[in-house]
Design an enzyme around this catalytic site. Structure first.
Site, PDB file in Angstrom:
ATOM      1  N   HIS A   7      48.047  53.637  69.426  1.00 49.27           N
ATOM      2  CA  HIS A   7      48.290  55.015  68.979  1.00 49.27           C
ATOM      3  C   HIS A   7      49.793  55.275  68.938  1.00 49.27           C
ATOM      4  O   HIS A   7      50.500  54.844  69.842  1.00 49.27           O
ATOM      5  CB  HIS A   7      47.641  56.002  69.953  1.00 49.27           C
ATOM      6  N   GLU A  64      38.168  54.470  28.572  1.00 55.84           N
ATOM      7  CA  GLU A  64      37.195  53.579  29.213  1.00 55.84           C
ATOM      8  C   GLU A  64      35.833  53.766  28.554  1.00 55.84           C
ATOM      9  O   GLU A  64      35.318  54.875  28.481  1.00 55.84           O
ATOM     10  CB  GLU A  64      37.117  53.890  30.724  1.00 55.84           C
ATOM     11  N   LYS A  91      52.806  44.145  41.471  1.00 60.68           N
ATOM     12  CA  LYS A  91      53.093  44.859  42.726  1.00 60.68           C
ATOM     13  C   LYS A  91      54.576  45.209  42.831  1.00 60.68           C
ATOM     14  O   LYS A  91      54.953  46.237  43.408  1.00 60.68           O
ATOM     15  CB  LYS A  91      52.656  44.026  43.933  1.00 60.68           C
ATOM     16  N   ASP A 137      39.572  31.464  38.866  1.00 65.49           N
ATOM     17  CA  ASP A 137      39.132  32.353  37.787  1.00 65.49           C
ATOM     18  C   ASP A 137      38.257  31.651  36.747  1.00 65.49           C
ATOM     19  O   ASP A 137      37.565  32.323  35.990  1.00 65.49           O
ATOM     20  CB  ASP A 137      40.351  32.934  37.050  1.00 65.49           C
ATOM     21  N   GLY A 193      40.706  50.413  28.997  1.00 67.56           N
ATOM     22  CA  GLY A 193      40.070  49.814  30.170  1.00 67.56           C
ATOM     23  C   GLY A 193      40.559  50.443  31.464  1.00 67.56           C
ATOM     24  O   GLY A 193      41.740  50.377  31.783  1.00 67.56           O
ATOM     25  N   VAL A 227      36.968  52.302  22.298  1.00 67.52           N
ATOM     26  CA  VAL A 227      37.995  52.116  21.267  1.00 67.52           C
ATOM     27  C   VAL A 227      37.403  51.302  20.121  1.00 67.52           C
ATOM     28  O   VAL A 227      36.818  50.239  20.333  1.00 67.52           O
ATOM     29  CB  VAL A 227      39.236  51.418  21.859  1.00 67.52           C
ATOM     30  N   ALA A 287      43.638  46.259  28.481  1.00 68.11           N
ATOM     31  CA  ALA A 287      43.296  45.751  29.828  1.00 68.11           C
ATOM     32  C   ALA A 287      41.784  45.761  29.981  1.00 68.11           C
ATOM     33  O   ALA A 287      41.227  46.472  30.816  1.00 68.11           O
ATOM     34  CB  ALA A 287      43.965  46.611  30.895  1.00 68.11           C
TER      35      ALA A 287
END
Ligand code: FAD
Ligand code: AMP
Length: 478
Positions: free
Chosen positions: A451, A211, A58, A319, A188, A245, A276
Site C-alpha cells: 500500500h 467498424e 507503443k 502468427d 476497423g 466500408v 486496420a
C-alpha cells in the site's frame, strides 16, 4: 555438400528469433533465415513486432500520451504549460531510433548465442532441406534435422480501400505519418485501429473509426468493452459501429470513404485513411509443393498442440498458425518448440494468454469472459473494484476503469481477469500468474498487497468476489 544445422528457423520475428536463441542456448547448431532488409539493403531482425508492430506503436502512444497529459491533464497537479507543441517528425525519429536499437540488439543476441543468420528468402523443400535465395538472386540449400516455420503475418488489404501512397495506409504507413492530419479515417475498430486512432486523436486530429460489426470489441468482456467505448468516445474518437466500408475515392488529395450503415449509404472525407481490418498468415513462397506441410482453409499452417506440422521434424509457430496473433504467444511457442526439439518436456498453456489494447486507459484481459462462461453454463462469482476507490490511482489522477475477477462459484478457481485502467498492461500479469498457478479468489484475498499501489485494486476485486472488498460497499446477501 551443403551445411547442416540441428535447427533452421525461417523468420526472425518474436516467434522465430526467440526460438533460435533458445535452441542455441540448448546446444543446438542453429540458423535463422530472414528476408527483411532495410533501405541500405542490410538484413533486419525482429519481424513485424519490432519493426512495424508492437514496439513502434507503443513508442508513438507513449509520446502522444505525454503530449495529451501536458495539454489537458496536468493542470490539476498545479502544472501549467502554454503553447505546448508536438514535433511529429521528432516523435517519429525517436520511434525509429528505438526500433533501430532493438533490431540491432537481436543481431547482437544472435552473435552472442552463436545463431547463424542466413539472409534471404527461405523456402522449405522436402526432406527438411531449406533453400535460401539471397537479395542478389544466389541460391543456397541447407540441411536441417528440424525446421521451425515462423513466417508471421501481413496486413489484410480490402478491395474498397486499396493502399495509396500517403493517403490510404496500412499499419506500416500509419506509423510513419510525419504531420498531424486534420482528419483521419480508420477502417476497423480492432486493437490496431483503436491504438492508431488514439495516437492521432491525442494530437488533435478528428478521428472517425468505421467498424462493420454492430458490437464494439466483441472478443472482450462486456464490461470492458462498455467502459472502453465510453472512455474512447469521451476522448473524441468517433466510433461508428455497423458501418461497412464499400469504397474510396481520392478527390483533391483527400480520401472520400463510402460506407453503409443502418440508415443507408454514407460518406465522409478525410485527409488520411488507415486500413486496420486484421492480418493474414504470410506463407507465399515459403513451402515447396512437396514440403509435406499443410495449410488450413484460411491459409494458416496446420499444427497440433505442440506446433508440429504434417511433415516430421517441421514445426510452425506464431502468427502463421492458429491462435491469437500476439508477439508473446509467438515467443512462447518458439520456446516450447526449441525445448521439444532438444528433448525436453514442454507445453504451452493456451488458456492463459493475456490480451492488451494500449489505449489510455488500457484494456487488458486473461482467461474467459463473463459472457463466454455464462454461455457454457458455468456458475460464476464476479468481483469488481473501480480505480476511483484506489488511493494510489487518485494520487496519480488515473481513476478511470476497474478490475474484474471472475471465479468458479463451486471451486473458487479464478477463470478470468478483465480490466480497464491506466496501467492495465502491467497489472494483467498478476491475473495471468494467478491463473497459471490455478489460484482461487481466496488465494488472492489472503495475499498481502503493498500500500498504496494500483495493484491493490486486484486484491480488492478478489475480495469483492465474496462481497468482502473493504473500500467499496459490496456486502453480499447471506
Ligand atoms: P512476424 O513478427 O511477422 O515475423 C515474421 C518474420 O518472418 C518477418 O521478419 C518476415 O520478414 C520473415 N519471413 C516471412 N517469410 C519468410 C521467408 N519465406 N523467408 C525469410 N523470412 C521470412 N502483438 C502484441 O503481442 N502486442 C502488441 O502490442 C502488438 N502490437 C501490434 C501493433 C501493430 C501495428 C501490429 C501490426 C502488430 C502488433 N502485434 C502486437 C502483433 C505482433 O506484431 C505479432 O503477433 C508478432 O509480430 C508475430 O510474431 P511472428 O514471429 O509470428 O511473426
Ligand atoms: P482486428 O482483426 O482485431 O484487427 O479487427 C479488424 C476489424 O475490422 C474487425 O472488427 C472487422 O469487423 C473490421 N472490418 C473488416 N472489414 C471492414 C470493412 N470493410 N468496413 C469496416 N470494418 C471492417
Amino acid at each position: 555438400m551443403s551445411e547442416k544445422f540441428d535447427v533452421i528457423v525461417i523468420g526472425a520475428g518474436p516467434g522465430g528469433y526467440v526460438a533460435a536463441i533458445r535452441a542455441a542456448q540448448l546446444g543446438l547448431k542453429t540458423a535463422c533465415v530472414e528476408k527483411w532488409v532495410n533501405e541500405k539493403g542490410a538484413t533486419v531482425l525482429g519481424g513485424t513486432c519490432l519493426n512495424v508492430g508492437c514496439v513502434p506503436s507503443k513508442a508513438l502512444l507513449e509520446s502522444t500520451h505525454k503530449f495529451h497529459d501536458t495539454q489537458h491533464k496536468n493542470a490539476v497537479h498545479g502544472i501549467s504549460a502554454e503553447n505546448v507543441t508536438m514535433d511529429v517528425k521528432q516523435m517519429v525519429a525517436r520511434k525509429d531510433k528505438i526500433v533501430g536499437n532493438l533490431t540491432t540488439g537481436i543481431t547482437g543476441l544472435f552473435k552472442a548465442n552463436g545463431v547463424t543468420t542466413l539472409a534471404g528468402m527461405g523456402k522449405l523443400l522436402s526432406g527438411k532441406k531449406v533453400e535460401v535465395t539471397a537479395a542478389d538472386g544466389s541460391v543456397s540449400v541447407y540441411d536441417a534435422e528440424n525446421v521451425i516455420l515462423a513466417s508471421g503475418s501481413l496486413p489484410v488489404n480490402i478491395p474498397p480501400a486499396p493502399l495509396t501512397e500517403g493517403l490510404i495506409l496500412d499499419n506500416e504507413g500509419a506509423l510513419n505519418i510525419d504531420e498531424t492530419p486534420g482528419t483521419l479515417g480508420v477502417i476497423g475498430a480492432g486493437v490496431i485501429g483503436l491504438e492508431m486512432g488514439s495516437v492521432w486523436a491525442r494530437l488533435g486530429t478528428k478521428v472517425t473509426v468505421l467498424e462493420a460489426l454492430d458490437s464494439f470489441l466483441a472478443v472482450a468482456d462486456k464490461d470492458v468493452a462498455k467502459e472502453g467505448a465510453k472512455l474512447l468516445k469521451k476522448q473524441g474518437l468517433d466510433i461508428k459501429l455497423g458501418s461497412m466500408v464499400s469504397g474510396t475515392e481520392i478527390v483533391d488529395g483527400k480520401v472520400k470513404v463510402f460506407y453503409k450503415d443502418a440508415k443507408g449509404e454514407q460518406e465522409i472525407t478525410v485527409d488520411k485513411l488507415i486500413v486496420a481490418v486484421g492480418r493474414r498468415p504470410q506463407t507465399q513462397g515459403l513451402l515447396a509443393d512437396d514440403s509435406g506441410v499443410k495449410l488450413d482453409e484460411r491459409g494458416f499452417i496446420e499444427v497440433d498442440i505442440q506446433c508440429k506440422t504434417a511433415a516430421a521434424g517441421v514445426y510452425a509457430i506464431g502468427d502463421s498458425v492458429r491462435g491469437p496473433m500476439l508477439a508473446h504467444k509467438a515467443s512462447e511457442e518458439g520456446v516450447m518448440v526449441a525445448d521439444i526439439i532438444a528433448g525436453h518436456h514442454a507445453q504451452m498453456n493456451y488458456d492463459v494468454i493475456p490480451s492488451i489494447i494500449y489505449t489510455h486507459p488500457e484494456m487488458a484481459w486473461v482467461g474467459k469472459t463473463e459472457q463466454e462462461l455464462k454461455e457454457q453454463g458455468v456458475k460464476i462469482k464476479v468481483g469488481k473494484f473501480p480505480f476511483a476507490a484506489s488511493g494510489r490511482a487518485m494520487a496519480s489522477n488515473e481513476t478511470d476503469g476497474f478490475v474484474k475477477i471472475i471465479a468458479d462459484e463451486e471451486t473458487d478457481r479464478v477463470l478470468g481477469v478483465h480490466m480497464v485502467g491506466a496501467i492495465a498492461s502491467e497489472l494483467i500479469s498478476q491475473g495471468a500468474i494467478a491463473m497459471e498457478f490455478c489460484s482461487t479468489a481466496e488465494d488472492l484475498q489472503l495475499m498481502c498487497f503493498a500500500h498504496p499501489t494500483v495493484s491493490e485494486a486486484v486484491h480488492e476485486a478478489a475480495l469483492a468476489v465474496d462481497g468482502h472488498a473493504i473500500h467499496i460497499a459490496n456486502r453480499k446477501k447471506r
